[in-house]
Design an enzyme around this catalytic site. Structure first.
Site, PDB file in Angstrom:
ATOM      1  N   GLU A 104     -38.855  10.520  -3.260  1.00  0.00           N
ATOM      2  CA  GLU A 104     -37.909  11.583  -2.906  1.00  0.00           C
ATOM      3  C   GLU A 104     -37.541  11.446  -1.432  1.00  0.00           C
ATOM      4  O   GLU A 104     -38.408  11.229  -0.583  1.00  0.00           O
ATOM      5  CB  GLU A 104     -38.543  12.958  -3.136  1.00  0.00           C
ATOM      6  CG  GLU A 104     -37.579  14.082  -2.793  1.00  0.00           C
ATOM      7  CD  GLU A 104     -38.158  15.464  -3.053  1.00  0.00           C
ATOM      8  OE1 GLU A 104     -39.297  15.725  -2.634  1.00  0.00           O
ATOM      9  OE2 GLU A 104     -37.465  16.282  -3.681  1.00  0.00           O
ATOM     10  N   PHE A 162     -38.186  25.279   2.372  1.00  0.00           N
ATOM     11  CA  PHE A 162     -37.111  25.661   3.299  1.00  0.00           C
ATOM     12  C   PHE A 162     -35.730  25.668   2.648  1.00  0.00           C
ATOM     13  O   PHE A 162     -34.803  26.274   3.168  1.00  0.00           O
ATOM     14  CB  PHE A 162     -37.100  24.696   4.505  1.00  0.00           C
ATOM     15  CG  PHE A 162     -36.455  23.365   4.221  1.00  0.00           C
ATOM     16  CD1 PHE A 162     -35.077  23.214   4.277  1.00  0.00           C
ATOM     17  CD2 PHE A 162     -37.214  22.250   3.870  1.00  0.00           C
ATOM     18  CE1 PHE A 162     -34.466  21.993   4.002  1.00  0.00           C
ATOM     19  CE2 PHE A 162     -36.622  21.031   3.586  1.00  0.00           C
ATOM     20  CZ  PHE A 162     -35.242  20.906   3.649  1.00  0.00           C
ATOM     21  N   GLU A 184     -41.809  27.989   7.170  1.00  0.00           N
ATOM     22  CA  GLU A 184     -41.788  28.206   8.618  1.00  0.00           C
ATOM     23  C   GLU A 184     -40.461  27.748   9.235  1.00  0.00           C
ATOM     24  O   GLU A 184     -40.099  28.181  10.318  1.00  0.00           O
ATOM     25  CB  GLU A 184     -42.976  27.518   9.310  1.00  0.00           C
ATOM     26  CG  GLU A 184     -43.159  26.043   9.018  1.00  0.00           C
ATOM     27  CD  GLU A 184     -44.002  25.782   7.759  1.00  0.00           C
ATOM     28  OE1 GLU A 184     -43.719  26.408   6.717  1.00  0.00           O
ATOM     29  OE2 GLU A 184     -44.913  24.938   7.827  1.00  0.00           O
ATOM     30  N   CYS A 209     -33.825  20.231  -4.993  1.00  0.00           N
ATOM     31  CA  CYS A 209     -34.652  19.538  -5.980  1.00  0.00           C
ATOM     32  C   CYS A 209     -33.806  19.090  -7.167  1.00  0.00           C
ATOM     33  O   CYS A 209     -34.198  18.216  -7.920  1.00  0.00           O
ATOM     34  CB  CYS A 209     -35.793  20.424  -6.451  1.00  0.00           C
ATOM     35  SG  CYS A 209     -35.217  21.950  -7.186  1.00  0.00           S
ATOM     36  N   SER A 261     -42.881  20.240  -1.935  1.00  0.00           N
ATOM     37  CA  SER A 261     -42.879  18.807  -2.258  1.00  0.00           C
ATOM     38  C   SER A 261     -44.049  18.478  -3.196  1.00  0.00           C
ATOM     39  O   SER A 261     -45.024  19.231  -3.281  1.00  0.00           O
ATOM     40  CB  SER A 261     -42.983  18.001  -0.965  1.00  0.00           C
ATOM     41  OG  SER A 261     -44.054  18.486  -0.200  1.00  0.00           O
ATOM     42  N   LYS A 320     -44.854  34.146   1.444  1.00  0.00           N
ATOM     43  CA  LYS A 320     -44.944  33.261   2.618  1.00  0.00           C
ATOM     44  C   LYS A 320     -43.719  32.364   2.611  1.00  0.00           C
ATOM     45  O   LYS A 320     -43.647  31.397   1.869  1.00  0.00           O
ATOM     46  CB  LYS A 320     -46.236  32.427   2.519  1.00  0.00           C
ATOM     47  CG  LYS A 320     -46.815  31.991   3.845  1.00  0.00           C
ATOM     48  CD  LYS A 320     -46.104  30.909   4.578  1.00  0.00           C
ATOM     49  CE  LYS A 320     -46.157  29.493   4.143  1.00  0.00           C
ATOM     50  NZ  LYS A 320     -45.254  28.650   4.961  1.00  0.00           N
TER      51      LYS A 320
HETATM   52  P1  NAD Z   1     -43.125  21.472   1.738  1.00  0.00           P
HETATM   53  O1  NAD Z   1     -43.974  21.006   0.619  1.00  0.00           O
HETATM   54  O2  NAD Z   1     -43.213  20.770   3.043  1.00  0.00           O
HETATM   55  O3  NAD Z   1     -43.438  23.026   2.070  1.00  0.00           O
HETATM   56  C1  NAD Z   1     -43.390  24.022   1.083  1.00  0.00           C
HETATM   57  C2  NAD Z   1     -44.303  25.167   1.488  1.00  0.00           C
HETATM   58  O4  NAD Z   1     -45.647  24.679   1.547  1.00  0.00           O
HETATM   59  C3  NAD Z   1     -43.996  25.741   2.865  1.00  0.00           C
HETATM   60  O5  NAD Z   1     -44.079  27.141   2.800  1.00  0.00           O
HETATM   61  C4  NAD Z   1     -45.091  25.148   3.757  1.00  0.00           C
HETATM   62  O6  NAD Z   1     -45.474  25.996   4.805  1.00  0.00           O
HETATM   63  C5  NAD Z   1     -46.246  24.958   2.797  1.00  0.00           C
HETATM   64  N1  NAD Z   1     -47.107  23.802   3.102  1.00  0.00           N
HETATM   65  C6  NAD Z   1     -46.775  22.675   3.789  1.00  0.00           C
HETATM   66  N2  NAD Z   1     -47.834  21.833   3.826  1.00  0.00           N
HETATM   67  C7  NAD Z   1     -48.840  22.425   3.162  1.00  0.00           C
HETATM   68  C8  NAD Z   1     -50.191  22.059   2.868  1.00  0.00           C
HETATM   69  N3  NAD Z   1     -50.698  20.899   3.257  1.00  0.00           N
HETATM   70  N4  NAD Z   1     -50.943  22.931   2.162  1.00  0.00           N
HETATM   71  C9  NAD Z   1     -50.441  24.108   1.737  1.00  0.00           C
HETATM   72  N5  NAD Z   1     -49.158  24.502   1.987  1.00  0.00           N
HETATM   73  C10 NAD Z   1     -48.378  23.686   2.698  1.00  0.00           C
HETATM   74  O7  NAD Z   1     -41.621  21.500   1.199  1.00  0.00           O
HETATM   75  P2  NAD Z   1     -40.278  21.741   2.003  1.00  0.00           P
HETATM   76  O8  NAD Z   1     -39.988  20.552   2.852  1.00  0.00           O
HETATM   77  O9  NAD Z   1     -40.281  23.077   2.656  1.00  0.00           O
HETATM   78  O10 NAD Z   1     -39.237  21.840   0.797  1.00  0.00           O
HETATM   79  C11 NAD Z   1     -38.669  20.726   0.183  1.00  0.00           C
HETATM   80  C12 NAD Z   1     -39.425  20.307  -1.045  1.00  0.00           C
HETATM   81  O11 NAD Z   1     -39.449  21.350  -2.017  1.00  0.00           O
HETATM   82  C13 NAD Z   1     -38.785  19.114  -1.753  1.00  0.00           C
HETATM   83  O12 NAD Z   1     -39.781  18.234  -2.143  1.00  0.00           O
HETATM   84  C14 NAD Z   1     -38.090  19.745  -2.949  1.00  0.00           C
HETATM   85  O13 NAD Z   1     -37.874  18.852  -4.027  1.00  0.00           O
HETATM   86  C15 NAD Z   1     -39.047  20.825  -3.291  1.00  0.00           C
HETATM   87  N6  NAD Z   1     -38.410  21.857  -4.101  1.00  0.00           N
HETATM   88  C16 NAD Z   1     -38.707  21.895  -5.432  1.00  0.00           C
HETATM   89  C17 NAD Z   1     -38.095  22.834  -6.239  1.00  0.00           C
HETATM   90  C18 NAD Z   1     -38.382  22.873  -7.709  1.00  0.00           C
HETATM   91  O14 NAD Z   1     -37.869  23.758  -8.395  1.00  0.00           O
HETATM   92  N7  NAD Z   1     -39.181  21.984  -8.235  1.00  0.00           N
HETATM   93  C19 NAD Z   1     -37.197  23.744  -5.692  1.00  0.00           C
HETATM   94  C20 NAD Z   1     -36.930  23.678  -4.322  1.00  0.00           C
HETATM   95  C21 NAD Z   1     -37.551  22.727  -3.536  1.00  0.00           C
END
Ligand code: NAD
Length: 512
Positions: free
Chosen positions: A394, A163, A189, A294, A239, A186
């Protein structure tokens, strides 16, 4: 995109109902349920959509499969020219896109505008496919035998975004597309609206139907794309726990996967830090975008000889931040993404206090007049230590830790012990100390007097340990490698080579 799509629940009149983008057309989602998109500052539902079901997802994959060969055979300069046009359209729409970003994500306008400028650089690099798609040739690897090494696209790739960067991360797709692959994007959400607009602009830019597809939904979409036999790979950002799970799932089907995870970034403040110059950088690293990055600094590790002075000045600088709605130009700190996120952050502080941490600045229970339904939490600074969840895990919100360290060795030991390995930064004017830190810190990105060492689009991004799963980092030339395969062609032509000059291939060296 107004009204109720078939097969879903009833929506309030005039509620914006989002659709998938499949084979060049906006397509009502057949799946059921209702996923609301909420403005985190006002608490208002600004759009909604059903959850895509297997048939919705399969239609997008089929569209990608159908166009793959056409797109692959489209001359690379033509693909690049479309990227130039796409870049131009996004440039023209950048203010509108920035405002959509603020509405759905809660960033400040300045942060959203910054994200749009970075996002444009993604497309600029991807548009260099005429250069990055070059292969190589070695003539005469045997008598009359040549080797060519060519890059080929692989087929439909899935791009799954978090997000927190609703423009930048979905635009990972530009490298996949420029190198000849169709995509299924994708978005999160929580924040699909920026991606919806970016996909509309991709359509306007002229990408053939099926090259850029977008499917809305939650984890079930990701799982279906990971297991779908016609999807060749996945770029995932999210994450750590989910990144690891998605990486194992996708590679378990024999596919390519790059899965970028979460972070816990340490900023080390040494006794030679130029505090006047570094403080604004520390504050923006630790609290910019409400610490929902991140690359955000999480734990400030301060040399004990300067601890009191740095702590006082840091707290004073943080207190100046203005919490509020990002659309207001004077706001410097927006809300967090959801009520659940705010509750989780507040509970992490409660727990840390029970474990013996001291709250130095308390933003729990913050409110903003006129925005009573927003997800507010003010900057919360806690003196905490390794072993406490607040220090080790985190948090992804404006709860940050300070910790006293005896010197470089202790700071590096803390960084080394972390489960994450995204970034680490040091504030110092001592070149030798900076050099040692650069070598010894086991992370993917290092900052020297730069608290947010985010690589520009022309460099790849990725971390170590639980911050990254895969072999090719995201973006830039690593992305070109990830989205293409290297085919080797060995050839000879049947002409008489006996007359050709040259040393006997059996030559072993030495003797004449
Ligand atoms: P999230 O892991 O909750 O969701 C990311 C994506 O995964 C979304 O599209 C979501 O629909 C999907 N998702 C959620 N649960 C899932 C599951 N069980 N199986 C498959 N897909 C699933 O992350 P978020 O809260 O949207 O974003 C924040 C996180 O992203 C933080 O941990 C941040 O550090 C990380 N992030 C990392 C980078 C990087 O470059 N390493 C960059 C931006 C964000």
């Amino acid at each position: 995109m107004l009204g109720a799509p078939k097969g879903s629940v009833d929506y309030a009149p005039n509620m914006r109902v989002l659709e998938n983008f499949v084979a060049g057309a906006w397509t009502p989602i057949e799946g059921t349920g209702s996923i609301p998109v909420t403005n985190p500052a006002t608490g208002e539902t600004i759009a909604t959509h059903p959850q895509s079901n297997a048939a919705d997802i399969d239609r997008a994959v089929a569209a990608a499969v159908a166009v793959f060969r056409v797109w692959w055979m489209t001359p690379i300069p033509t693909r690049s020219a479309m990227m130039f046009r796409y870049r131009h359209l996004i440039w023209e729409a950048r203010e509108e896109l920035s405002r959509i970003l603020v509405e759905e994500n809660g960033k400040t306008l300045a942060e959203a505008r910054g994200e749009m400028l970075r996002a444009l650089q993604y497309i600029e690099h991807a548009a260099a496919a005429t250069e990055t798609m070059k292969g190589s040739v070695t003539e005469n690897v045997g008598s009359g035998v040549d080797i060519e090494y060519i890059r080929e696209p692989l087929g439909p790739f899935a791009i799954v975004a978090p997000f927190n960067f609703p423009a930048m991360i979905p635009l990972y797709f530009t490298w996949a597309v420029a190198t000849g692959n169709p995509v299924i994007v994708k978005p999160s959400e929580h924040c699909p609206l920026t991606t919806v607009r970016l996909v509309e602009l991709a359509d306007e830019a002229g990408f053939p139907p099926g090259v850029v597809n977008m499917v809305l939904g939650d984890r079930t979409v990701v799982e279906r794309l990971a297991e779908h036999p016609d999807v060749v790979g996945m770029s995932f950002v999210g994450s750590s726990e989910i990144a690891e799970r998605v990486y194992k799932l996708t590679t378990g089907y024999g596919k390519r996967c790059q899965a970028q995870g979460g972070s816990k970034n340490h900023l080390v403040v040494t006794d030679t830090a130029e505090l006047d110059k570094c403080l604004p950088n520390m504050v923006s690293s630790m609290l910019g975008s409400s610490s929902q990055r991140c690359f955000a600094g999480s734990n400030l590790l301060i040399y004990e000889s300067v601890y009191d002075r740095v702590m006082d000045r840091f707290l004073a600088a943080v207190k100046v931040l203005r919490l509020g709605y990002g659309m207001n130009e004077t706001t410097t700190l927006g809300p967090v993404i959801s009520p659940e996120s705010r509750t989780r952050l507040e509970e992490s502080v409660d727990k840390a206090v029970a474990e013996g941490a001291t709250v130095l600045l308390d933003g729990r229970g913050a409110t903003v007049a006129g925005f009573e339904r927003g997800n507010w939490i003010g900057p919360t600074i806690v003196s905490a230590s390794p072993g406490m969840e607040i220090f080790d895990q985190e948090l992804f919100g404006p709860v940050r830790c300070l910790q006293k360290v005896s010197g470089l060795d202790e700071a590096l030991a803390i960084i080394d012990a972390s489960a994450y390995g995204h970034t680490a930064a040091i504030y110092t004017e001592h070149g030798g100390v900076a050099r040692e830190f650069r070598q010894r810190a086991n992370v993917g990105q290092i900052g020297i007097n730069v608290g947010t060492p985010a690589p520009i689009a022309f460099y790849a991004v990725g971390g170590r340990k639980s911050s990254f799963y895969g072999s090719h980092r995201g973006r830039a030339n690593d992305a070109v490698d990830f989205y293409t395969d290297k085919k080797v062609v060995v050839s000879t032509w049947h002409i008489d080579t006996t007359e050709q000059p040259g040393v006997d291939p059996a030559f072993e060296g030495g003797a004449r």
